[in-house]
Structures are given as C-alpha cells and as structure tokens.
Design a protein around this motif. Sequence first.
Motif, PDB file in Angstrom:
ATOM      1  N   GLU A  33     -12.442   8.645  -4.200  1.00  0.00           N
ATOM      2  CA  GLU A  33     -12.347   7.765  -5.372  1.00  0.00           C
ATOM      3  C   GLU A  33     -12.565   8.557  -6.661  1.00  0.00           C
ATOM      4  N   LEU A  34     -13.538   9.447  -6.658  1.00  0.00           N
ATOM      5  CA  LEU A  34     -13.793  10.274  -7.836  1.00  0.00           C
ATOM      6  C   LEU A  34     -12.593  11.165  -8.138  1.00  0.00           C
ATOM      7  N   LEU A  35     -11.976  11.718  -7.103  1.00  0.00           N
ATOM      8  CA  LEU A  35     -10.842  12.621  -7.301  1.00  0.00           C
ATOM      9  C   LEU A  35      -9.596  11.905  -7.817  1.00  0.00           C
ATOM     10  N   LYS A  36      -9.557  10.572  -7.733  1.00  0.00           N
ATOM     11  CA  LYS A  36      -8.435   9.814  -8.296  1.00  0.00           C
ATOM     12  C   LYS A  36      -8.506   9.766  -9.824  1.00  0.00           C
ATOM     13  N   LEU A  37      -9.704   9.988 -10.361  1.00  0.00           N
ATOM     14  CA  LEU A  37      -9.892  10.006 -11.812  1.00  0.00           C
ATOM     15  C   LEU A  37      -9.439  11.360 -12.364  1.00  0.00           C
ATOM     16  N   PRO A  38      -9.327  11.495 -13.686  1.00  0.00           N
ATOM     17  CA  PRO A  38      -8.953  12.806 -14.245  1.00  0.00           C
ATOM     18  C   PRO A  38     -10.135  13.787 -14.223  1.00  0.00           C
ATOM     19  N   PHE A  39     -10.810  13.832 -13.086  1.00  0.00           N
ATOM     20  CA  PHE A  39     -11.991  14.663 -12.881  1.00  0.00           C
ATOM     21  C   PHE A  39     -11.678  16.152 -13.079  1.00  0.00           C
ATOM     22  N   ALA A  40     -10.625  16.637 -12.424  1.00  0.00           N
ATOM     23  CA  ALA A  40     -10.280  18.059 -12.483  1.00  0.00           C
ATOM     24  C   ALA A  40      -9.934  18.486 -13.904  1.00  0.00           C
ATOM     25  N   GLN A  41      -9.155  17.675 -14.604  1.00  0.00           N
ATOM     26  CA  GLN A  41      -8.778  18.003 -15.979  1.00  0.00           C
ATOM     27  C   GLN A  41     -10.004  18.016 -16.884  1.00  0.00           C
ATOM     28  N   GLY A  42     -10.887  17.033 -16.712  1.00  0.00           N
ATOM     29  CA  GLY A  42     -12.089  16.949 -17.536  1.00  0.00           C
ATOM     30  C   GLY A  42     -13.022  18.120 -17.308  1.00  0.00           C
ATOM     31  N   LEU A  43     -13.189  18.509 -16.057  1.00  0.00           N
ATOM     32  CA  LEU A  43     -14.051  19.645 -15.741  1.00  0.00           C
ATOM     33  C   LEU A  43     -13.468  20.938 -16.289  1.00  0.00           C
ATOM     34  N   ASN A  44     -12.170  21.119 -16.138  1.00  0.00           N
ATOM     35  CA  ASN A  44     -11.511  22.308 -16.679  1.00  0.00           C
ATOM     36  C   ASN A  44     -11.670  22.361 -18.199  1.00  0.00           C
ATOM     37  N   TYR A  45     -11.485  21.216 -18.853  1.00  0.00           N
ATOM     38  CA  TYR A  45     -11.649  21.140 -20.306  1.00  0.00           C
ATOM     39  C   TYR A  45     -13.073  21.523 -20.710  1.00  0.00           C
ATOM     40  N   ALA A  46     -14.075  20.985 -20.004  1.00  0.00           N
ATOM     41  CA  ALA A  46     -15.474  21.294 -20.319  1.00  0.00           C
ATOM     42  C   ALA A  46     -15.769  22.772 -20.108  1.00  0.00           C
TER      43      ALA A  46
ATOM     44  N   ARG B 239      -4.888  25.362 -14.458  1.00  0.00           N
ATOM     45  CA  ARG B 239      -6.322  25.198 -14.677  1.00  0.00           C
ATOM     46  C   ARG B 239      -7.043  26.433 -14.168  1.00  0.00           C
ATOM     47  N   LYS B 240      -7.968  26.932 -14.977  1.00  0.00           N
ATOM     48  CA  LYS B 240      -8.793  28.052 -14.536  1.00  0.00           C
ATOM     49  C   LYS B 240      -9.859  27.574 -13.564  1.00  0.00           C
ATOM     50  N   THR B 241     -10.299  26.333 -13.727  1.00  0.00           N
ATOM     51  CA  THR B 241     -11.289  25.760 -12.821  1.00  0.00           C
ATOM     52  C   THR B 241     -10.542  25.241 -11.596  1.00  0.00           C
ATOM     53  N   LYS B 242     -10.872  25.793 -10.448  1.00  0.00           N
ATOM     54  CA  LYS B 242     -10.192  25.429  -9.198  1.00  0.00           C
ATOM     55  C   LYS B 242     -11.071  24.484  -8.392  1.00  0.00           C
ATOM     56  N   ILE B 243     -10.452  23.450  -7.840  1.00  0.00           N
ATOM     57  CA  ILE B 243     -11.169  22.488  -7.006  1.00  0.00           C
ATOM     58  C   ILE B 243     -10.490  22.443  -5.645  1.00  0.00           C
ATOM     59  N   ASN B 244     -11.274  22.727  -4.610  1.00  0.00           N
ATOM     60  CA  ASN B 244     -10.778  22.665  -3.242  1.00  0.00           C
ATOM     61  C   ASN B 244     -11.383  21.428  -2.579  1.00  0.00           C
ATOM     62  N   ALA B 245     -10.523  20.486  -2.219  1.00  0.00           N
ATOM     63  CA  ALA B 245     -10.963  19.243  -1.577  1.00  0.00           C
ATOM     64  C   ALA B 245     -10.138  19.055  -0.306  1.00  0.00           C
ATOM     65  N   GLU B 246     -10.735  19.392   0.823  1.00  0.00           N
ATOM     66  CA  GLU B 246     -10.034  19.272   2.099  1.00  0.00           C
ATOM     67  C   GLU B 246     -10.049  17.819   2.573  1.00  0.00           C
ATOM     68  N   ASP B 247      -8.942  17.380   3.149  1.00  0.00           N
ATOM     69  CA  ASP B 247      -8.823  16.004   3.660  1.00  0.00           C
ATOM     70  C   ASP B 247      -9.904  15.704   4.685  1.00  0.00           C
ATOM     71  N   GLY B 248     -10.434  14.477   4.621  1.00  0.00           N
ATOM     72  CA  GLY B 248     -11.378  14.002   5.604  1.00  0.00           C
ATOM     73  C   GLY B 248     -12.799  14.512   5.446  1.00  0.00           C
ATOM     74  N   ARG B 249     -13.059  15.268   4.394  1.00  0.00           N
ATOM     75  CA  ARG B 249     -14.408  15.800   4.184  1.00  0.00           C
ATOM     76  C   ARG B 249     -15.071  15.061   3.037  1.00  0.00           C
ATOM     77  N   GLN B 250     -16.382  15.160   2.941  1.00  0.00           N
ATOM     78  CA  GLN B 250     -17.116  14.480   1.872  1.00  0.00           C
ATOM     79  C   GLN B 250     -17.656  15.462   0.846  1.00  0.00           C
ATOM     80  N   ASP B 251     -17.002  16.613   0.715  1.00  0.00           N
ATOM     81  CA  ASP B 251     -17.433  17.606  -0.252  1.00  0.00           C
ATOM     82  C   ASP B 251     -16.237  18.232  -0.951  1.00  0.00           C
ATOM     83  N   ILE B 252     -16.531  18.954  -2.015  1.00  0.00           N
ATOM     84  CA  ILE B 252     -15.536  19.761  -2.711  1.00  0.00           C
ATOM     85  C   ILE B 252     -16.191  21.093  -3.055  1.00  0.00           C
ATOM     86  N   VAL B 253     -15.352  22.084  -3.291  1.00  0.00           N
ATOM     87  CA  VAL B 253     -15.820  23.377  -3.756  1.00  0.00           C
ATOM     88  C   VAL B 253     -15.093  23.666  -5.063  1.00  0.00           C
ATOM     89  N   ILE B 254     -15.872  23.952  -6.091  1.00  0.00           N
ATOM     90  CA  ILE B 254     -15.341  24.235  -7.427  1.00  0.00           C
ATOM     91  C   ILE B 254     -15.628  25.702  -7.736  1.00  0.00           C
TER      92      ILE B 254
END
Length: 166
Positions: free
Chosen positions: A141-154, A14-29
Amino acid sequence: MSIRVVKNKIIMERKTKINAEDGRQDIVITREFDLPLELLFKAFVEPELIAQWMGTKVLKLECKKHGSYLFETSDPKGNVAFQANGVFHEVIFNQKITRTFEMDNVPFGVQLEITEFEKLTDDTSKINMHVIYESAAQRDELLKLPFAQGLNYAHNRMEQLLKTLK
C-alpha cells in the motif's frame, strides 16, 4: 537525478534505488552520495539539518539507545499535515541507526528501519536502509504512493544542502 535519452524519450533516473521483492514485507533502499561519510551521518542525527532537508519541524530528537523523535509538518495555515515518531534502538556513530518509524493518521503501522552508512571514498558515501513493515500488504500500500519519488527528492535535497557545508 540523471537524465537519459532512450528511443527519443527523456528518462529521469532516480539515484535512490528501492528494491521491493514480491511477497515480502520489507524493502531495501540504497543511495550513493557525493558527500563524506561524517557529513552524511550528521544529516540523520542533527535536528537543524533534518529540518532543512526533510522540510519538517523536529520537535524532539534524542539520537541514542531508547531515545525518541517527533517530526511535524504543517500546511501554510498552521494545520498539522504530517506527524511521524519513533524510538531509537541503536545508534553507532558514522555506522548505523536502528529505529522505528510511525506516521500518525495513516494505515501503515510501525516500521523498523535499519540504516547503515558506508564510506566509499574520502568524498563519497552510501546508505543502505532495510525497512521492515508489519505485513506485505502494508508495504505494498505504501509503495502505491509516490514514495520512491518523494524519497529521491528528499535525498537530492539533502545532498545539495550538505554540499554547501563541505
């Protein structure tokens, strides 16, 4: 998306990178695009472009401080399948968009998105998105969905669309 072969297995990167550190309530794309900065920014603020790369209707879009937006996607029968809305807190042309994002009828709550646009060269640019959720549990919960694939596709779709406008 690039393709690599590792130990006789084809791996789609994936060209779109998602960084989700354990125990945090944020992500960096992050995502680099083969697009000039000005064109990339337009993809986030022009209703016609958003509708095309996101595959949704843009019912409202006021890209200014305290402005709001409303996106809606319907199934082939016309039933609303997805609706999202939010408020813009800051819009700095070709630099930054700060907004809230909320999807209707899902348990994820409101999130805060800070998207920064960066010029790499005259023909390439990058987005850095910091997305903050109400809780680490909601984010997970959101990250359990195909969120990363969908964002990369978009993002892939957006880049291909905008390349035709260069």
